[in-house]
Design a protein around this motif. Structure first.
Motif, short mmCIF file in Angstrom:
data_model
loop_
_atom_site.label_atom_id
_atom_site.label_comp_id
_atom_site.label_asym_id
_atom_site.label_seq_id
_atom_site.Cartn_x
_atom_site.Cartn_y
_atom_site.Cartn_z
N UNK A 1 0.82 -1.21 0.00
CA UNK A 1 0.00 0.00 0.00
C UNK A 1 0.85 1.26 0.00
N UNK A 2 1.91 1.26 0.78
CA UNK A 2 2.81 2.42 0.82
C UNK A 2 3.47 2.65 -0.53
N UNK A 3 3.92 1.58 -1.16
CA UNK A 3 4.57 1.70 -2.47
C UNK A 3 3.59 2.23 -3.50
N UNK B 1 9.26 14.86 -2.39
CA UNK B 1 8.93 14.86 -0.97
C UNK B 1 8.86 13.43 -0.44
N UNK B 2 8.29 12.55 -1.23
CA UNK B 2 8.18 11.16 -0.80
C UNK B 2 9.53 10.46 -0.82
N UNK C 1 3.08 5.98 -2.91
CA UNK C 1 4.24 6.76 -3.34
C UNK C 1 4.29 6.91 -4.85
N UNK C 2 3.78 5.93 -5.57
CA UNK C 2 3.78 5.99 -7.03
C UNK C 2 2.62 6.85 -7.55
N UNK C 3 1.44 6.69 -6.96
CA UNK C 3 0.22 7.29 -7.50
C UNK C 3 0.04 8.75 -7.07
#
Length: 53
Positions: free
Chosen positions: A17-19, A45-46, A22-24
């Motif tokens: 979910x975190x990945x 920022x991410x 960070x992509x979307x």
């Protein structure tokens, strides 16, 4: 299913979910604003965000 397996599966789901976020999220910013500067700011920022631990 034992508690250890449940914790491991929960961590795997959390990492996925975190990945995905960070992509979307930068892509959403680009689509809403149309600004490459805002897109890059969101993407950077991410990348530079400090993680606890």
């Amino acid at each position: 299913m034992g508690p250890f397996v449940q914790v491991v599966l929960g961590q795997i789901i959390s990492l996925f979910g975190n990945a995905a976020l960070r992509f979307v999220l930068p892509l959403i910013l680009l689509r809403r604003t149309g600004s490459a500067a805002v897109f890059l700011t969101g993407a950077m920022r991410h990348k530079t965000e400090k993680r606890p631990g």
